[in-house]
Write an enzyme that holds these catalytic residues in place. Structure first.
Site, PDB file in Angstrom:
ATOM      1  N   ALA A  71      12.742   1.435  -5.251  1.00 46.40           N
ATOM      2  CA  ALA A  71      13.455   1.292  -4.467  1.00 46.40           C
ATOM      3  C   ALA A  71      13.662  -0.448  -5.145  1.00 46.40           C
ATOM      4  O   ALA A  71      12.571  -1.091  -5.040  1.00 46.40           O
ATOM      5  CB  ALA A  71      13.906   1.425  -3.208  1.00 46.40           C
ATOM      6  N   GLY A 114      10.077   3.802  -4.198  1.00 40.63           N
ATOM      7  CA  GLY A 114      10.541   5.104  -3.969  1.00 40.63           C
ATOM      8  C   GLY A 114      10.909   6.136  -5.600  1.00 40.63           C
ATOM      9  O   GLY A 114      11.011   6.906  -5.621  1.00 40.63           O
ATOM     10  N   GLU A 117       8.631   9.146  -4.567  1.00 43.11           N
ATOM     11  CA  GLU A 117       9.053   9.516  -3.573  1.00 43.11           C
ATOM     12  C   GLU A 117      10.094  10.728  -4.949  1.00 43.11           C
ATOM     13  O   GLU A 117      11.013  11.748  -3.995  1.00 43.11           O
ATOM     14  CB  GLU A 117       9.558   8.396  -2.114  1.00 43.11           C
ATOM     15  CG  GLU A 117       9.169   8.563  -1.766  1.00 43.11           C
ATOM     16  CD  GLU A 117       9.331   7.484  -0.799  1.00 43.11           C
ATOM     17  OE1 GLU A 117      10.037   6.035  -1.214  1.00 43.11           O
ATOM     18  OE2 GLU A 117       8.971   6.766  -0.050  1.00 43.11           O
ATOM     19  N   GLU A 137       4.062   0.447  -0.696  1.00 40.04           N
ATOM     20  CA  GLU A 137       5.096  -0.383   0.283  1.00 40.04           C
ATOM     21  C   GLU A 137       4.217  -1.304   0.862  1.00 40.04           C
ATOM     22  O   GLU A 137       5.118  -2.919   1.496  1.00 40.04           O
ATOM     23  CB  GLU A 137       5.964   0.502   0.253  1.00 40.04           C
ATOM     24  CG  GLU A 137       6.702   1.006   0.005  1.00 40.04           C
ATOM     25  CD  GLU A 137       7.059   2.803  -0.915  1.00 40.04           C
ATOM     26  OE1 GLU A 137       5.369   2.728  -0.757  1.00 40.04           O
ATOM     27  OE2 GLU A 137       7.677   3.217  -1.385  1.00 40.04           O
TER      28      GLU A 137
HETATM   29  N1  CAA Z   1      12.556  -3.460  -7.369  1.00 38.33           N
HETATM   30  C1  CAA Z   1      13.375  -4.640  -8.445  1.00 38.33           C
HETATM   31  N2  CAA Z   1      12.633  -5.239  -9.344  1.00 38.33           N
HETATM   32  C2  CAA Z   1      11.666  -4.822  -9.813  1.00 38.33           C
HETATM   33  C3  CAA Z   1      11.267  -3.661  -9.473  1.00 38.33           C
HETATM   34  C4  CAA Z   1      11.369  -3.136  -7.793  1.00 38.33           C
HETATM   35  N3  CAA Z   1      10.467  -2.163  -7.320  1.00 38.33           N
HETATM   36  N4  CAA Z   1       9.727  -3.125 -10.777  1.00 38.33           N
HETATM   37  C5  CAA Z   1      10.069  -4.534 -11.444  1.00 38.33           C
HETATM   38  N5  CAA Z   1      11.126  -4.869 -11.334  1.00 38.33           N
HETATM   39  C6  CAA Z   1      11.756  -6.072 -11.779  1.00 38.33           C
HETATM   40  C7  CAA Z   1      10.696  -7.126 -11.688  1.00 38.33           C
HETATM   41  O1  CAA Z   1      11.375  -7.713 -10.872  1.00 38.33           O
HETATM   42  C8  CAA Z   1      10.729  -7.555 -13.560  1.00 38.33           C
HETATM   43  O2  CAA Z   1      12.129  -8.254 -13.185  1.00 38.33           O
HETATM   44  P1  CAA Z   1      12.365  -9.946 -13.860  1.00 38.33           P
HETATM   45  O3  CAA Z   1      12.227  -9.650 -15.840  1.00 38.33           O
HETATM   46  O4  CAA Z   1      14.153  -9.749 -13.992  1.00 38.33           O
HETATM   47  O5  CAA Z   1      11.280 -11.002 -13.073  1.00 38.33           O
HETATM   48  C9  CAA Z   1      10.890  -6.113 -14.240  1.00 38.33           C
HETATM   49  O6  CAA Z   1      10.879  -5.063 -13.518  1.00 38.33           O
HETATM   50  C10 CAA Z   1      10.151  -6.033 -14.807  1.00 38.33           C
HETATM   51  O7  CAA Z   1       8.388  -5.696 -14.506  1.00 38.33           O
HETATM   52  P2  CAA Z   1       7.568  -6.256 -14.530  1.00 38.33           P
HETATM   53  O8  CAA Z   1       7.657  -8.712 -15.014  1.00 38.33           O
HETATM   54  O9  CAA Z   1       6.592  -6.788 -12.786  1.00 38.33           O
HETATM   55  O10 CAA Z   1       6.474  -5.790 -15.091  1.00 38.33           O
HETATM   56  P3  CAA Z   1       4.822  -5.538 -14.859  1.00 38.33           P
HETATM   57  O11 CAA Z   1       4.654  -4.634 -15.685  1.00 38.33           O
HETATM   58  O12 CAA Z   1       4.150  -7.218 -14.542  1.00 38.33           O
HETATM   59  O13 CAA Z   1       4.682  -4.845 -13.470  1.00 38.33           O
HETATM   60  C11 CAA Z   1       5.051  -3.344 -11.840  1.00 38.33           C
HETATM   61  C12 CAA Z   1       4.782  -3.649 -13.076  1.00 38.33           C
HETATM   62  C13 CAA Z   1       3.523  -3.516 -11.736  1.00 38.33           C
HETATM   63  C14 CAA Z   1       5.021  -1.724 -11.690  1.00 38.33           C
HETATM   64  C15 CAA Z   1       5.550  -4.226 -10.846  1.00 38.33           C
HETATM   65  O14 CAA Z   1       6.890  -5.078 -11.164  1.00 38.33           O
HETATM   66  C16 CAA Z   1       5.297  -3.930  -9.471  1.00 38.33           C
HETATM   67  O15 CAA Z   1       5.287  -3.994  -8.818  1.00 38.33           O
HETATM   68  N6  CAA Z   1       6.526  -3.389  -9.218  1.00 38.33           N
HETATM   69  C17 CAA Z   1       6.712  -2.912  -7.898  1.00 38.33           C
HETATM   70  C18 CAA Z   1       6.121  -1.917  -7.318  1.00 38.33           C
HETATM   71  C19 CAA Z   1       7.019  -1.103  -5.430  1.00 38.33           C
HETATM   72  O16 CAA Z   1       6.887  -2.046  -5.166  1.00 38.33           O
HETATM   73  N7  CAA Z   1       7.361  -1.062  -5.204  1.00 38.33           N
HETATM   74  C20 CAA Z   1       7.760  -0.522  -3.644  1.00 38.33           C
HETATM   75  C21 CAA Z   1       9.258  -0.388  -3.519  1.00 38.33           C
HETATM   76  S1  CAA Z   1      10.030  -0.178  -1.911  1.00 38.33           S
HETATM   77  C22 CAA Z   1      10.442   1.391  -2.266  1.00 38.33           C
HETATM   78  O17 CAA Z   1      10.306   1.849  -2.764  1.00 38.33           O
HETATM   79  C23 CAA Z   1      10.815   1.795  -0.269  1.00 38.33           C
HETATM   80  C24 CAA Z   1      11.008   2.760  -0.459  1.00 38.33           C
HETATM   81  O18 CAA Z   1       9.908   3.968   0.018  1.00 38.33           O
HETATM   82  C25 CAA Z   1      12.331   3.575  -0.942  1.00 38.33           C
END
Ligand code: CAA
Length: 263
Positions: A71, A114, A117, A137
């Site tokens: 998400a 998400g 999911e 998360e």
């Molecule tokens: N939400 C918003 N933006 C996100 C995102 C997310 N879940 N995942 C990645 N992005 C964005 C980053 O902010 C980045 O944007 P900018 O270039 O503007 O900074 C872009 O996508 C590229 O991401 P990274 O630079 O972080 O890329 P990476 O290769 O270094 O890392 C990754 C990749 C490991 C997937 C890392 O992006 C990450 O950890 N993302 C979040 C994963 C996460 O925590 N997901 C759970 C979200 S909460 C949820 O989903 C709740 C639920 O149950 C519904």
């Protein structure tokens, strides 16, 4: 918290390939993070495919790099309990899980939070060798909110789900395969074509029986064995009212391929 309206930009791409509907998540700049606009468009496209009689199966795909990284964290970091509870966003994952037609997630790269999911809300998952799953998360101070604790536990069991959700550890496609979370793992260059192959195979089957089978299998996850067996048997009997049952059995006896019409 400002809630973005459905943006003019297409957050998804929609196409058809004969009886197969394909929805491709299209926010490469955010690794397909599932924001409001994207999920609204996804559900709309899904509902359009549900309503279209020629469509018999549906694929939800991401890119090679990311199915979806979760998400959209940037949409909810400042949210309050009241705002989150009043927001229908997470129910859109439930809607995917209730799709009336068979769904296949074509997963390559990140399927986190998400994203994982969303894949689990589909009936089947075809994963590329590079797919990375996880419910991270806990690492950002919350828990899965779009079905992760429920669907992951049903798919791989309590002990494993507990470990993965409590640590937020990512796991590979091979691990997902060995735990029964995904159906197959294929080379990255063919994850979409393999998903399409599977979608076409299912699309060629009698759709009323396909729906009955899906409903019965899903029921197995929720009810005791006697209730499940009764449910299955009722669905089995009900199929004797369909042309496809008559055609399927007649074709077998006449030693020819059946021609299913979906009635
Ligand atoms: N939400 C918003 N933006 C996100 C995102 C997310 N879940 N995942 C990645 N992005 C964005 C980053 O902010 C980045 O944007 P900018 O270039 O503007 O900074 C872009 O996508 C590229 O991401 P990274 O630079 O972080 O890329 P990476 O290769 O270094 O890392 C990754 C990749 C490991 C997937 C890392 O992006 C990450 O950890 N993302 C979040 C994963 C996460 O925590 N997901 C759970 C979200 S909460 C949820 O989903 C709740 C639920 O149950 C519904």
């Amino acid at each position: 918290m400002d809630r973005p309206q459905l943006t003019a930009k297409k957050e998804i791409l929609v196409e058809t390939d004969g009886p197969v509907g394909l929805i491709t998540l299209n926010r490469p700049e955010a690794l397909n993070a599932l924001n409001h606009g994207l999920m609204e468009q996804l559900v709309e496209a899904l509902e359009d495919f549900e309503a279209a009689p020629p469509i018999r199966s549906i694929i939800i795909a991401g890119s090679e790099r990311a199915f979806a990284a979760g998400a959209d964290i940037k949409e909810m970091d400042q949210a309050t309990v009241a705002q989150m509870s009043a927001d229908p966003h997470l129910t859109r994952w439930d809607r995917v899980g209730k799709c009336a037609k068979p769904t296949i997630a074509a997963v390559s790269g990140f399927a986190l939070g998400g994203g994982c999911e969303l894949a689990m809300a589909c009936d089947l998952i075809v994963a590329s060798e590079t797919a990375v799953f996880g419910q991270p998360e806990i690492l950002i101070g919350v828990i899965p909110g779009a079905g992760g604790t429920q669907r992951l536990t049903r798919a791989i069991g309590k002990a494993r789900a507990m470990e993965l959700v409590l640590t937020g550890r990512r796991f590979t496609a091979r691990e997902a395969l060995s735990r029964g979370l995904v159906n197959r793992v294929v080379p990255v260059e063919s994850f979409l074509s393999e998903a399409k192959k599977l979608a076409h195979e299912i699309a060629a089957k009698p759709p009323i029986a396909v729906k009955a089978a899906r409903d019965a299998i899903n029921k197995a996850l929720d009810v005791d064995i006697d209730t499940g067996l009764t449910f299955e048997r009722q669905h089995f009997y009900s199929l004797f009212d369909t042309q496809d049952q008559k055609e399927g059995m007649k074709a077998f006896i006449e030693k020819r391929e059946p021609k299913f019409v979906g009635k």
